[in-house]
Motif scaffolding. Structure first.
Motif, PDB file in Angstrom:
ATOM      1  N   GLY A 219       6.672  -3.885  -9.151  1.00 39.88           N
ATOM      2  CA  GLY A 219       5.841  -2.738  -9.524  1.00 39.88           C
ATOM      3  C   GLY A 219       4.579  -2.627  -8.677  1.00 39.88           C
ATOM      4  N   ARG A 220       4.037  -3.772  -8.262  1.00 35.99           N
ATOM      5  CA  ARG A 220       2.784  -3.708  -7.509  1.00 35.99           C
ATOM      6  C   ARG A 220       2.952  -3.129  -6.113  1.00 35.99           C
ATOM      7  N   LEU A 247      -1.967   4.144 -17.634  1.00 34.41           N
ATOM      8  CA  LEU A 247      -3.037   3.658 -16.784  1.00 34.41           C
ATOM      9  C   LEU A 247      -3.741   4.838 -16.125  1.00 34.41           C
TER      10      LEU A 247
ATOM     11  N   PRO B 135      -7.505  -5.079 -18.507  1.00 28.67           N
ATOM     12  CA  PRO B 135      -8.577  -4.224 -19.001  1.00 28.67           C
ATOM     13  C   PRO B 135      -7.978  -3.058 -19.783  1.00 28.67           C
ATOM     14  N   ALA B 136      -8.659  -2.628 -20.828  1.00 23.88           N
ATOM     15  CA  ALA B 136      -8.241  -1.432 -21.559  1.00 23.88           C
ATOM     16  C   ALA B 136      -9.501  -0.654 -21.905  1.00 23.88           C
ATOM     17  N   LYS B 242       2.971  -5.809 -13.339  1.00 21.22           N
ATOM     18  CA  LYS B 242       2.914  -5.527 -11.910  1.00 21.22           C
ATOM     19  C   LYS B 242       2.782  -4.037 -11.631  1.00 21.22           C
ATOM     20  N   THR B 244       0.948  -2.000 -13.475  1.00 24.08           N
ATOM     21  CA  THR B 244      -0.481  -1.708 -13.616  1.00 24.08           C
ATOM     22  C   THR B 244      -1.232  -2.200 -12.379  1.00 24.08           C
ATOM     23  N   GLU B 245      -0.821  -3.348 -11.878  1.00 21.61           N
ATOM     24  CA  GLU B 245      -1.443  -3.882 -10.658  1.00 21.61           C
ATOM     25  C   GLU B 245      -1.246  -2.944  -9.484  1.00 21.61           C
ATOM     26  N   GLY B 246      -0.001  -2.480  -9.316  1.00 18.85           N
ATOM     27  CA  GLY B 246       0.352  -1.601  -8.200  1.00 18.85           C
ATOM     28  C   GLY B 246      -0.408  -0.300  -8.273  1.00 18.85           C
ATOM     29  N   LEU B 247      -0.457   0.270  -9.464  1.00 20.05           N
ATOM     30  CA  LEU B 247      -1.154   1.533  -9.627  1.00 20.05           C
ATOM     31  C   LEU B 247      -2.650   1.320  -9.419  1.00 20.05           C
ATOM     32  N   GLY B 248      -3.161   0.174  -9.865  1.00 20.37           N
ATOM     33  CA  GLY B 248      -4.571  -0.146  -9.678  1.00 20.37           C
ATOM     34  C   GLY B 248      -4.940  -0.158  -8.201  1.00 20.37           C
ATOM     35  N   THR B 282     -14.577  -1.735 -13.919  1.00 24.62           N
ATOM     36  CA  THR B 282     -13.688  -1.572 -15.080  1.00 24.62           C
ATOM     37  C   THR B 282     -12.241  -1.813 -14.663  1.00 24.62           C
ATOM     38  N   MET B 283     -11.916  -1.369 -13.462  1.00 21.59           N
ATOM     39  CA  MET B 283     -10.534  -1.429 -12.998  1.00 21.59           C
ATOM     40  C   MET B 283     -10.191  -2.777 -12.372  1.00 21.59           C
ATOM     41  N   TYR B 285      -8.989  -6.114 -12.115  1.00 12.85           N
ATOM     42  CA  TYR B 285      -8.213  -7.082 -12.870  1.00 12.85           C
ATOM     43  C   TYR B 285      -8.703  -8.494 -12.635  1.00 12.85           C
ATOM     44  N   HIS B 304      -3.578 -16.331 -10.604  1.00 12.69           N
ATOM     45  CA  HIS B 304      -2.769 -15.389  -9.824  1.00 12.69           C
ATOM     46  C   HIS B 304      -2.350 -16.057  -8.513  1.00 12.69           C
TER      47      HIS B 304
END
Lengths: 343, 343
Positions: A219-220, A247, B135-136, B242, B244-248, B282-283, B285, B304
């Motif tokens: 996904g990353r 997100l 984070p939320a 992953k 959320t990580e990728g989109l981040g 905020t974003m 991780y 990680h």
């Protein structure tokens, strides 16, 4: 061209559906046929715009359908028994060539059942699947299956890969679209049984089926712009889709609050507004329109359940392009010619 | 307190591990024991800081370990045969009370195997699981299992829910943490077999086990701040993590480019920099540190794999808090008392 719009499906129906159609009508060349309760639709149009539907555009039409499939309805039961529902009428019109594409924001299960039972699968495809288009770095990402088949076998994932290759080649003019398998690691031993077996099948069949299989994708790395389509079973695909959505919402909310935290922050962010807008546009899933049911004989578009007028407008514009590109005809052609190629 | 740090595990080892430990040492009160090749560690410290380790802090120590478990190693084989690896030595020290918490950024599978075989499961827990903190909106979200058990049964998901309740109650002082089941719809009929059965089991056992089970949660609602923990099998949970990580990453890249598209955009974004930084924080991780292995008898933290010095620093700070809160002792206590409660 005629676009069939289920005017009664979706969380904001029929208001958003009708407004979306009216907004879109001058941006497209197609005729839009609003399917649903004629009296209700006519009354809404008069209420919203102060005139009759015919005065707005001669390309705006109505087909009366007295029933509505609700979100709580059991898909197969609804499709079989609600024969005069906007969804069933829409599918029948599509089948009988009274329209070129059918759009609905209604019950997803019923839409899949209807597409399969009333319109029919393309020969050679066991399970049609929902293909969603997401934004990615300087490009877009096709996600298939975005949520229609909760339980899948490796053969289904292979066919999803095939369908997305054909679709991206013909519609996005990507000569050799990079197809990845959604997994939790890049090594071929990673993942659950389904993805491990699917990996082997994809590796084995890729060349023969003209799939540019790039292996497992985490996904990353999905949004890097290097992958054109990502293949998953409908459960995992839907988790992926909704996580990006969630997100995305969180990002927007946090961004807005950062820029409006206090008066000073508000004033200081004014010069940066164009940049903020540019960024928000990149992140706006809405401008990417609805998802397509790939694998059925005619174009069927699933609009987001919570579509507002703007999203219906985008979905109508996208649906017109979808028909123009003859994506479905090309899919049928390629799947039917394949056995001959193998000889 | 003594923190054991696997200095040879991770993509950037040993440099990032060593630098992270040196950065953290003055921000925490614990002793940090660097486990790995003594000569290499000493030489690196001299190279980076121009002095001996002892001159930096008397709370910085070394335990020599001559082997390293690599990412390609098969977990069970590596744990059984590489007896002098930094990971195996770390686990043994933890077991023998030569340290209070063990941190590693190395091979995840080996870490899980080692935690289970060398440290041992808490009585009553069938499968320990990785709990990540994301984070939320105005809060944080605990994700369990973030990737350690690819194939799960409903009983495992029930225990994940129990463990996260206990953990959040004791460590975050959330009296009645809201626990959701990651699914593709909110209705109890949604999802694949595992989540449908897990839903029923959770519903049935929630009251008895003191779990505030709020039902199915879709990815799009996970970050709303209304959910404290989200439960999933390790495959789905890792896809969620992953993604959320990728989109981040994609968000950060797009945001940066929006603000630096041209000179004007660059200049105009200067006054907004504090807001942009606030948002980026905020974003980030990284500031949430490593993930915890819940369900083993001693505190084990998974950093990680691609941790840099800053992330190691955060993870060390978080690990100290984890030990202070006696999260593991409380977990053992609650799981052991449970049968008595039931009588």
């Amino acid at each position: 061209m005629k676009i069939l719009l289920d005017s009664m499906g979706g969380d904001n129906a029929p208001d958003a559906n009708i407004r979306g159609a009216v907004n879109a009508i001058n941006k497209i060349k197609a005729e839009v046929i609003l399917i649903g309760k004629e009296e209700v639709i006519r009354a809404k149009i008069k209420e919203f715009y102060g005139k009759e539907m015919e005065e707005i555009s001669d390309r705006l039409k109505i087909r009366n359908a007295t029933e509505t499939i609700e979100m709580e309805d059991t898909p197969t039961v609804a499709i079989k028994h609600k024969k005069d529902s906007s969804m069933v009428v829409g599918f029948k019109m599509l089948k009988e060539n009274e329209g070129d594409v059918f759009i609905s924001a209604g019950n997803s299960g019923a839409l899949l059942t209807g597409a399969t039972l009333l319109v029919g699968r393309i020969k050679g495809i066991d399970r049609p699947a929902l293909a969603g288009i997401l934004p990615a770095y300087k490009s877009q990402l096709l996600l298939i299956d975005a949520g229609s088949n909760t339980n899948c076998k490796p053969i289904n994932l292979l066919q999803f890969a095939q369908m997305s290759s054909i679709y991206l080649r013909n519609t996005f003019q990507i000569e050799s679209p990079a197809i990845g398998l959604l997994n939790i690691g890049t090594e071929e031993t990673k993942g659950n049984e389904l993805v491990r077996e699917s990996y082997q099948l994809l590796k084995e069949k890729a060349e023969e089926l003209n799939i540019n299989f790039v292996g497992n994708v985490e996904g990353r790395d999905a949004f890097s712009g290097k992958i054109d389509a990502i293949v998953a079973d409908g459960f995992t695909g839907n988790v992926f889709l909704k996580t990006t959505e969630g997100l995305g919402k969180f990002v927007k909310k946090s961004l807005t609050e950062s820029f409006t935290k206090n008066l000073l922050a508000k004033i200081f962010s004014i010069p940066a507004l164009p940049a903020i807008k540019r960024f928000s546009k990149t992140m706006d899933y809405k401008s990417y329109g609805g998802a397509l049911f790939l694998g059925v004989k005619k174009p069927v578009v699933k609009a987001h359940g919570s579509s507002d007028a703007l999203l219906f407008e985008y979905t109508l514009i996208q649906a017109e392009k979808f028909v123009k590109n003859k994506a479905v005809d090309k899919m049928i052609e390629e799947f039917e010619k394949e056995p001959k190629d193998k000889i």
